[in-house]
Write an enzyme that holds these catalytic residues in place. Structure first.
Site, PDB file in Angstrom:
ATOM      1  N   HIS A  88       3.517 -10.636  10.582  1.00  0.00           N
ATOM      2  CA  HIS A  88       4.447 -10.525   9.492  1.00  0.00           C
ATOM      3  C   HIS A  88       6.008 -10.920  10.134  1.00  0.00           C
ATOM      4  O   HIS A  88       6.269 -10.484  11.229  1.00  0.00           O
ATOM      5  CB  HIS A  88       4.653  -9.181   8.704  1.00  0.00           C
ATOM      6  CG  HIS A  88       3.381  -8.596   8.475  1.00  0.00           C
ATOM      7  ND1 HIS A  88       2.756  -8.933   7.383  1.00  0.00           N
ATOM      8  CD2 HIS A  88       2.517  -7.424   8.963  1.00  0.00           C
ATOM      9  CE1 HIS A  88       1.744  -8.252   7.151  1.00  0.00           C
ATOM     10  NE2 HIS A  88       1.361  -7.378   8.012  1.00  0.00           N
ATOM     11  N   HIS A 126      -7.005  -8.761  14.114  1.00  0.00           N
ATOM     12  CA  HIS A 126      -6.887  -7.241  13.330  1.00  0.00           C
ATOM     13  C   HIS A 126      -7.524  -7.290  12.126  1.00  0.00           C
ATOM     14  O   HIS A 126      -7.486  -8.429  11.525  1.00  0.00           O
ATOM     15  CB  HIS A 126      -5.354  -7.038  13.229  1.00  0.00           C
ATOM     16  CG  HIS A 126      -5.114  -5.768  12.573  1.00  0.00           C
ATOM     17  ND1 HIS A 126      -5.760  -4.686  12.458  1.00  0.00           N
ATOM     18  CD2 HIS A 126      -3.802  -5.448  11.609  1.00  0.00           C
ATOM     19  CE1 HIS A 126      -5.142  -3.722  11.800  1.00  0.00           C
ATOM     20  NE2 HIS A 126      -4.072  -4.152  11.304  1.00  0.00           N
ATOM     21  N   GLU A 170      -7.390  -5.332   9.352  1.00  0.00           N
ATOM     22  CA  GLU A 170      -6.690  -5.056   7.962  1.00  0.00           C
ATOM     23  C   GLU A 170      -6.728  -6.093   7.221  1.00  0.00           C
ATOM     24  O   GLU A 170      -6.470  -7.209   7.604  1.00  0.00           O
ATOM     25  CB  GLU A 170      -5.530  -4.477   8.377  1.00  0.00           C
ATOM     26  CG  GLU A 170      -5.009  -3.468   7.095  1.00  0.00           C
ATOM     27  CD  GLU A 170      -3.857  -2.587   7.208  1.00  0.00           C
ATOM     28  OE1 GLU A 170      -3.101  -2.554   8.453  1.00  0.00           O
ATOM     29  OE2 GLU A 170      -3.361  -1.785   6.388  1.00  0.00           O
ATOM     30  N   ASP A 225       0.303  -6.970  14.171  1.00  0.00           N
ATOM     31  CA  ASP A 225       1.312  -6.060  13.510  1.00  0.00           C
ATOM     32  C   ASP A 225       2.598  -6.006  14.262  1.00  0.00           C
ATOM     33  O   ASP A 225       3.640  -5.834  13.831  1.00  0.00           O
ATOM     34  CB  ASP A 225       0.802  -4.967  12.865  1.00  0.00           C
ATOM     35  CG  ASP A 225       0.065  -5.292  11.525  1.00  0.00           C
ATOM     36  OD1 ASP A 225       0.664  -6.021  10.874  1.00  0.00           O
ATOM     37  OD2 ASP A 225      -0.996  -4.558  11.434  1.00  0.00           O
ATOM     38  N   HIS A 263       0.808  -1.323  -0.040  1.00  0.00           N
ATOM     39  CA  HIS A 263       0.138  -0.105   0.041  1.00  0.00           C
ATOM     40  C   HIS A 263       0.878   1.293  -0.206  1.00  0.00           C
ATOM     41  O   HIS A 263       0.659   2.261   0.689  1.00  0.00           O
ATOM     42  CB  HIS A 263      -1.017   0.012   0.823  1.00  0.00           C
ATOM     43  CG  HIS A 263      -0.570  -0.139   2.550  1.00  0.00           C
ATOM     44  ND1 HIS A 263       0.230   0.464   3.267  1.00  0.00           N
ATOM     45  CD2 HIS A 263      -1.491  -0.776   3.265  1.00  0.00           C
ATOM     46  CE1 HIS A 263       0.401   0.149   4.389  1.00  0.00           C
ATOM     47  NE2 HIS A 263      -0.665  -0.601   4.699  1.00  0.00           N
ATOM     48  N   TYR A 277       9.992  -1.045   9.634  1.00  0.00           N
ATOM     49  CA  TYR A 277       8.610  -1.554   9.940  1.00  0.00           C
ATOM     50  C   TYR A 277       8.047  -0.444  10.753  1.00  0.00           C
ATOM     51  O   TYR A 277       6.915   0.114  10.742  1.00  0.00           O
ATOM     52  CB  TYR A 277       8.420  -2.886  10.460  1.00  0.00           C
ATOM     53  CG  TYR A 277       6.919  -3.206  10.468  1.00  0.00           C
ATOM     54  CD1 TYR A 277       6.390  -3.718   9.366  1.00  0.00           C
ATOM     55  CD2 TYR A 277       6.188  -3.134  11.637  1.00  0.00           C
ATOM     56  CE1 TYR A 277       5.121  -4.096   9.457  1.00  0.00           C
ATOM     57  CE2 TYR A 277       5.055  -3.704  11.548  1.00  0.00           C
ATOM     58  CZ  TYR A 277       4.373  -4.183  10.481  1.00  0.00           C
ATOM     59  OH  TYR A 277       3.193  -4.688  10.715  1.00  0.00           O
ATOM     60  N   ASP A 312      -4.630  -7.469   5.008  1.00  0.00           N
ATOM     61  CA  ASP A 312      -3.470  -8.575   4.860  1.00  0.00           C
ATOM     62  C   ASP A 312      -3.671  -9.698   6.010  1.00  0.00           C
ATOM     63  O   ASP A 312      -3.056 -10.713   5.608  1.00  0.00           O
ATOM     64  CB  ASP A 312      -2.101  -7.838   4.974  1.00  0.00           C
ATOM     65  CG  ASP A 312      -2.263  -6.867   6.134  1.00  0.00           C
ATOM     66  OD1 ASP A 312      -3.182  -6.392   6.453  1.00  0.00           O
ATOM     67  OD2 ASP A 312      -0.772  -6.643   6.555  1.00  0.00           O
ATOM     68  N   HIS A 321      -2.190  -1.101  15.665  1.00  0.00           N
ATOM     69  CA  HIS A 321      -2.069   0.127  15.013  1.00  0.00           C
ATOM     70  C   HIS A 321      -3.491   0.617  14.584  1.00  0.00           C
ATOM     71  O   HIS A 321      -3.386   1.847  13.947  1.00  0.00           O
ATOM     72  CB  HIS A 321      -1.016   0.338  13.893  1.00  0.00           C
ATOM     73  CG  HIS A 321      -1.323  -0.308  12.587  1.00  0.00           C
ATOM     74  ND1 HIS A 321      -1.210   0.286  11.510  1.00  0.00           N
ATOM     75  CD2 HIS A 321      -1.690  -1.742  12.437  1.00  0.00           C
ATOM     76  CE1 HIS A 321      -1.638  -0.619  10.338  1.00  0.00           C
ATOM     77  NE2 HIS A 321      -1.685  -1.756  11.132  1.00  0.00           N
TER      78      HIS A 321
END
Ligand code: FEO
Length: 402
Positions: free
Chosen positions: A226, A78, A80, A164, A24, A193, A82, A145
Site C-alpha cells: 500500500h 499475504h 488478506e 503490508d 474495513h 497505518y 486486498d 500482520h
C-alpha cells in the site's frame, strides 16, 4: 493504463483506490493503493494481486507488457483480500504458473478459493526461486500482520517487497516517496497505518527487523503493498518503525472524551488549562465528532492519555467504551493514562475506564477525577489541579524513555 517500471525489468501493475474512505471500519481520508509487481524475466513472475474490484485495472497494466497467460511464477505474500482477492482470476489464466506462499497462506487460499488444479508450492524463510536473471528469496513474517504473511526479497535489485509492513493508506499517482510531500507521508500516513494496524506487533517488528539485519540483506528500495515505494531513504522508514516498536512517543497528552450534557466537556477544559500551565502540549478529541482511527492515531503520538466519560447506567458512555475496546485490541505499551468524568448518582464510568486502562497494563494515575452532575466553582479548580498533576506525572514518566 500503463505498468510503471520501478527497477530494471520489475514493474508496478497495481491500482489506485482514490475513493475508499472506509477500509474495513478504519477511515482512509487519503484513499489507498494496492501495489503488486510483475517481473519480466525468462520466467514471468507476478508478486501479489489487487483487491478484486480492481482486477481489470491490474490486467490492463499487465497486458501492456505481456499476456497474463505467460505468468509462470506467482507469489502470494499475504492472503488478506486486498492483496489476494484476484488470485482466482490470475490462476484461471496463468494455467502453467506455480504459486509460492507459506503453509498458512496455502490453508487460507484454500478457504477463499476453489484451488483445484492450482500448482501451489509452500516456502519458508531463505527459500529461493529463480526467474532467470533474478532470484526471489522469501522471508516469513508470521503475525506481521497475519500468520500467513511473508516478504519477497529480490537480491539482484536489492528490492524488498514487504507486503503490508512499511505501507500507508495514501493514494497517489507518484509511486515513490521522494515525489510526495514528506510531512504528509511521515506524519499522517505512516503513523496512522502503524497505529491502527501494526501497534500490537511492536515486539515482532523489532525482532523481524533485527533478523533482516542479521541476514545482511542489502536493501535500497522497499516496496510495500500500500502507498508509496521507499526509494529515497528506506532506512528512514525502518528507523521510524523501530522507534514506534520501542513505544517512542512525544511528551504530550491527548484528552479523548465524550459528553452527555456537556459536564464532562466542561471538565476537559479546566483539565486542559492545568496541563497547558505545566507547559505540556495537549490535544482534545471528542469521540462522537472523530473517526475512531483518528483518535487511535492521535493517542499513539503522545505519551499521556486522559479518558473523559460520563456515567450511563453505572458504566462508561458507549463511545468511550468502544474507544477503549479498540485500544485494548491494539495492546499499546509505554503510555500513562487516567480518567475523569461526571455522574448523576451512583457513578461507575470513571471507575470502569480506570479498570480497563489498568487491564491494559498502562501506567495508570488513580483515582482520576469525578464531579457530581455538573462542575461548579470549586470543581473547576480541582479539574485544573488534576490537569497539572497529570501533566507532571506525564513529564516524569516520559523522562524514563529519553
Ligand atoms: Fe493490506 Fe493485511 O492487508
Amino acid at each position: 493504463m500503463k505498468a510503471k517500471q520501478i527497477k530494471p525489468g520489475i514493474y508496478w501493475v497495481g491500482a489506485i483506490d482514490w475513493n475508499v474512505r472506509d477500509f474495513h471500519g478504519y477511515v482512509t481520508p487519503r484513499g489507498t493503493t494496492y501495489n503488486n509487481f510483475l517481473i519480466m524475466d525468462r520466467k514471468i513472475a507476478l508478486i501479489d494481486t489487487v483487491k478484486y474490484d480492481f482486477a481489470d485495472t491490474m490486467f490492463e497494466r499487465i497486458r501492456c507488457l505481456t499476456n497474463p497467460e505467460k505468468i509462470r511464477i506467482a507469489v502470494c505474500n499475504h492472503i488478506e483480500m486486498d492483496h489476494a482477492g484476484s488470485w482466482d482470476r490470475v490462476m484461471s489464466l496463468a494455467k502453467k504458473a506455480t504459486l509460492y506462499c507459506t503453509e498458512r497462506a496455502r490453508e487460507g487460499l484454500e478457504r477463499h478459493f476453489d484451488t483445484t488444479g492450482w500448482d501451489i508450492q509452500t516456502v519458508g524463510t531463505g527459500d529461493t526461486v529463480k526467474t532467470g536473471e533474478k532470484t526471489l528469496m522469501f522471508i516469513e513474517t508470521p503475525m506481521l500482520h497475519w500468520p500467513d504473511s511473508m516478504m519477497t526479497y529480490i537480491r539482484e535489485d536489492r528490492l524488498l517487497i514487504s507486503q503490508d509492513a512499511f505501507g500507508q493508506h495514501f493514494a497517489q499517482a507518484a509511486l515513490f516517496d521522494d515525489l510526495v510531500q514528506e510531512q504528509e507521508l511521515l506524519e499522517d500516513a505512516v503513523i496512522d497505518y502503524y497505529a491502527n494496524i501494526l501497534m500490537p506487533f511492536g515486539r515482532l517488528i523489532k525482532a523481524k527487523i533485527a533478523e533482516l539485519q542479521r541476514m545482511g540483506l542489502e536493501i535500497d528500495m522497499i516496496a510495500p503493498d500500500h502507498g508509496v515505494i521507499w526509494r529515497k531513504n528506506p532506512e528512514k522508514v525502518i528507523k521510524m518503525y523501530l522507534d514506534m516498536a520501542e513505544g517512542r512517543a512525544r511528551e504530550g497528552i491527548v484528552i479523548v472524551y465524550d459528553t452527555m450534557w456537556h459536564s464532562t466537556e466542561r471538565m476537559s477544559r479546566a483539565i486542559l488549562d492545568g496541563i497547558l500551565d505545566e507547559g505540556v502540549y495537549a490535544e482534545v478529541i471528542k469521540l462522537r465528532e472523530t473517526p475512531m482511527s483518528v483518535a487511535i492515531k492521535q493517542f499513539w503520538k503522545y505519551r499521556g492519555l486522559l479518558v473523559g466519560t460520563p456515567t450511563l447506567n453505572n458504566l462508561m458512555f458507549p463511545t468511550v467504551a468502544e474507544f477503549l475496546q479498540h485500544l485494548r485490541g491494539l495492546r499499546p505499551q509505554h503510555r500513562i493514562a487516567s480518567a475523569f468524568g461526571s455522574y448523576g448518582w451512583g457513578g461507575g464510568g470513571v471507575r470502569e475506564a480506570l479498570g480497563i486502562l489498568k487491564s491494559m497494563k498502562l501506567e495508570v494515575v488513580e483515582p482520576g477525577f469525578e464531579v457530581k452532575y455538573r462542575p461548579m466553582g470549586e470543581d473547576y479548580r480541582q479539574g485544573y489541579d488534576f490537569g497539572r498533576l497529570f501533566a507532571r506525572k506525564v513529564v516524569e514518566y516520559h523522562s524514563g524513555f529519553e
